[in-house]
Design a protein around this motif. Structure first.
Motif, PDB file in Angstrom:
ATOM      1  N   UNK A  34       0.857  -1.184   0.000  1.00 26.32           N
ATOM      2  CA  UNK A  34       0.000   0.000   0.000  1.00 26.32           C
ATOM      3  C   UNK A  34       0.892   1.233   0.000  1.00 26.32           C
ATOM      4  N   UNK A  35       0.467   2.280  -0.707  1.00 27.63           N
ATOM      5  CA  UNK A  35       1.227   3.520  -0.809  1.00 27.63           C
ATOM      6  C   UNK A  35       0.573   4.588   0.068  1.00 27.63           C
ATOM      7  N   UNK A  36       1.315   5.021   1.085  1.00 27.53           N
ATOM      8  CA  UNK A  36       0.787   6.018   2.013  1.00 27.53           C
ATOM      9  C   UNK A  36       0.753   7.391   1.355  1.00 27.53           C
ATOM     10  N   UNK A  37      -0.301   8.133   1.612  1.00 27.26           N
ATOM     11  CA  UNK A  37      -0.455   9.498   1.123  1.00 27.26           C
ATOM     12  C   UNK A  37       0.280  10.463   2.042  1.00 27.26           C
ATOM     13  N   UNK A  38       0.617  11.627   1.518  1.00 24.20           N
ATOM     14  CA  UNK A  38       1.201  12.683   2.328  1.00 24.20           C
ATOM     15  C   UNK A  38       0.180  13.376   3.211  1.00 24.20           C
ATOM     16  N   UNK A  39      -1.061  12.966   3.112  1.00 22.29           N
ATOM     17  CA  UNK A  39      -2.164  13.597   3.829  1.00 22.29           C
ATOM     18  C   UNK A  39      -2.138  13.292   5.326  1.00 22.29           C
ATOM     19  N   UNK A  40      -1.458  12.254   5.773  1.00 23.45           N
ATOM     20  CA  UNK A  40      -1.499  11.853   7.173  1.00 23.45           C
ATOM     21  C   UNK A  40      -0.448  12.521   8.036  1.00 23.45           C
ATOM     22  N   UNK A  41      -0.324  12.007   9.264  1.00 23.67           N
ATOM     23  CA  UNK A  41       0.670  12.474  10.218  1.00 23.67           C
ATOM     24  C   UNK A  41       0.951  11.336  11.191  1.00 23.67           C
ATOM     25  N   UNK A  42       1.563  11.595  12.332  1.00 21.36           N
ATOM     26  CA  UNK A  42       1.908  10.540  13.284  1.00 21.36           C
ATOM     27  C   UNK A  42       0.669   9.872  13.892  1.00 21.36           C
TER      28      UNK A  42
END
Length: 145
Positions: A27-35
């Motif tokens: 799965x490719x994580x988006x830059x939209x998240x955080x910790x």
């Protein structure tokens, strides 16, 4: 209501560990998240979110010790806050149960929670930072870094 699911949120014990697992399986994580939360773009405009179980429970106005809290919510993203109000009212009118009335969120959106007659939790949300395509699918920004 358009017949679609925008987001599946899994309440997890450790966001970093769960995120690493999903990345290892491709799965490719988006830059939209955080910790505290990770987002993954899935096919068909669907998004998978990994969020701390306690945060998910608190956001929906529940307690993780409550019987029936599964740690999962389905979400339907809308194009406006007004549409959130309309859809939450439609859920309740159709026999669903209001869990949390729509309100402004800490992340800058607007959402409410309802449950279907079997107790499955839906978040009805407007996220002004996410683009919806012509079919209502979410288009997350690419991962940064």
């Amino acid at each position: 209501m358009e017949p679609r699911i925008s987001l599946i949120t899994l309440g997890v014990g450790d966001v970093a560990t769960a995120t690493a697992f999903y990345e290892r399986i491709g799965f490719k994580r988006s830059g939209e998240g955080n910790a505290e939360v990770s987002f993954f773009q899935l096919n068909g405009g669907l998004v998978l979110a990994l969020w701390g179980r306690e945060h998910l429970a608190a956001d929906m106005g529940s307690d993780i010790r409550e019987a029936g809290f599964s740690g999962v919510s389905l979400a339907h993203n809308t194009r406006s806050a007004l549409e959130v109000d309309r859809l939450v009212a439609a859920f309740v009118a159709a026999g669903g149960r209001l869990l949390k009335a729509p309100e402004r969120t800490f992340w800058g959106g607007y959402s409410g929670y309802v449950a279907d007659p079997e107790g499955h939790v839906w978040e009805i949300a407007h996220n002004p930072f996410w683009e919806l395509d012509e079919t209502g699918g979410v288009k997350l920004p690419a991962r940064v870094g």
